[in-house]
Design a protein around this motif. Structure first.
Motif, PDB file in Angstrom:
ATOM      1  N   MET A   1      -0.914   0.162   7.280  1.00 28.50           N
ATOM      2  CA  MET A   1      -0.414  -1.523   6.759  1.00 28.50           C
ATOM      3  C   MET A   1       0.888  -1.702   5.987  1.00 28.50           C
ATOM      4  N   ASN A   2       1.699  -2.726   5.588  1.00 22.92           N
ATOM      5  CA  ASN A   2       2.657  -3.165   4.755  1.00 22.92           C
ATOM      6  C   ASN A   2       1.699  -3.616   3.498  1.00 22.92           C
ATOM      7  N   GLY A   3       2.802  -3.741   2.555  1.00 22.55           N
ATOM      8  CA  GLY A   3       2.439  -4.547   1.431  1.00 22.55           C
ATOM      9  C   GLY A   3       1.973  -5.855   1.689  1.00 22.55           C
ATOM     10  N   TRP A   4       2.478  -6.383   2.643  1.00 17.73           N
ATOM     11  CA  TRP A   4       1.664  -7.968   2.375  1.00 17.73           C
ATOM     12  C   TRP A   4      -0.432  -7.503   2.732  1.00 17.73           C
ATOM     13  N   GLU A  59       1.548   6.779  10.931  1.00 15.06           N
ATOM     14  CA  GLU A  59       0.296   5.986  10.643  1.00 15.06           C
ATOM     15  C   GLU A  59      -0.957   6.615   9.987  1.00 15.06           C
ATOM     16  N   THR A  60      -1.925   8.199  10.736  1.00 13.27           N
ATOM     17  CA  THR A  60      -3.466   8.763   9.979  1.00 13.27           C
ATOM     18  C   THR A  60      -2.632   8.436   8.765  1.00 13.27           C
ATOM     19  N   PHE A  61      -1.506   8.739   7.865  1.00 17.29           N
ATOM     20  CA  PHE A  61      -1.458   8.861   6.185  1.00 17.29           C
ATOM     21  C   PHE A  61      -1.662   7.688   5.646  1.00 17.29           C
ATOM     22  N   ASN A  62      -0.802   6.488   6.655  1.00 16.32           N
ATOM     23  CA  ASN A  62      -0.714   5.098   5.858  1.00 16.32           C
ATOM     24  C   ASN A  62      -2.411   4.273   6.169  1.00 16.32           C
ATOM     25  N   LYS A  63      -2.760   4.590   7.123  1.00 22.65           N
ATOM     26  CA  LYS A  63      -4.560   4.737   6.982  1.00 22.65           C
ATOM     27  C   LYS A  63      -5.080   4.629   5.993  1.00 22.65           C
TER      28      LYS A  63
END
Length: 162
Positions: A1-4, A59-63
């Motif tokens: 996910m990005n900031g928006w 991706e997994t860390f971002n999630k």
């Protein structure tokens, strides 16, 4: 996910809490504003750190970060959201008071306004209820009152007082 996307998640969480627990007053709106500002700052810091270290590629860390952010937002909203009965939403959940359909309808109603854009017209007769004014008749009355002298006006006042 990005900031928006995280910001949209924040707005969605705030909206959800406000709809599920609609028994708040002006302090609830203030709390939501301050909470949105605080969490927006945290989202911005997370986005800068994520871009700085290239964490957006994992991706997994971002999630995981997004899930932790979601849990933090919901925890802070449910734990501190002010209610009129001075019982926070998390305590209501703890005591088994879950939102009912009536609460949800009341919460959604707080975000709506009653104006029919399709059928309303500024010059429509229904907009001017109890405002039937005859301009010529009022103009004559004003001229008549302005033309009277001070004695006639005082005399009419005495008659009306008696």
């Amino acid at each position: 996910m990005n900031g928006w996307q995280r910001f949209a998640l924040l707005i969605l969480c705030c909206f959800t809490v406000m709809v599920l627990y609609p028994d708040f007053d002006a302090s609830g709106w203030t709390f939501i504003g301050i909470a949105c500002a605080m969490w927006t700052g945290i989202i911005m810091v997370l986005s800068v750190i994520s871009n700085l270290f290239g964490l957006y590629r994992m991706e997994t860390f971002n999630k995981l970060i997004s899930f932790i952010l979601l849990c933090g937002i919901m925890y802070s909203l449910l734990w501190y959201f002010p209610q009129e009965d001075k019982v926070t939403p998390i305590n209501k959940i703890k005591y088994g008071e879950i939102p009912t359909k009536a609460d949800i309808e009341k919460g959604i109603k707080r975000f709506t306004f009653n104006f029919d854009f399709v059928r309303r017209n500024a010059r429509r007769k229904e907009n001017f209820i109890n405002q039937d004014i005859d301009g010529k008749k009022i103009k004559k009355e004003i001229k008549k009152k302005a033309g009277e002298t001070a004695e006639e006006l005082a005399e009419t006042l005495d008659i009306e007082v008696e």
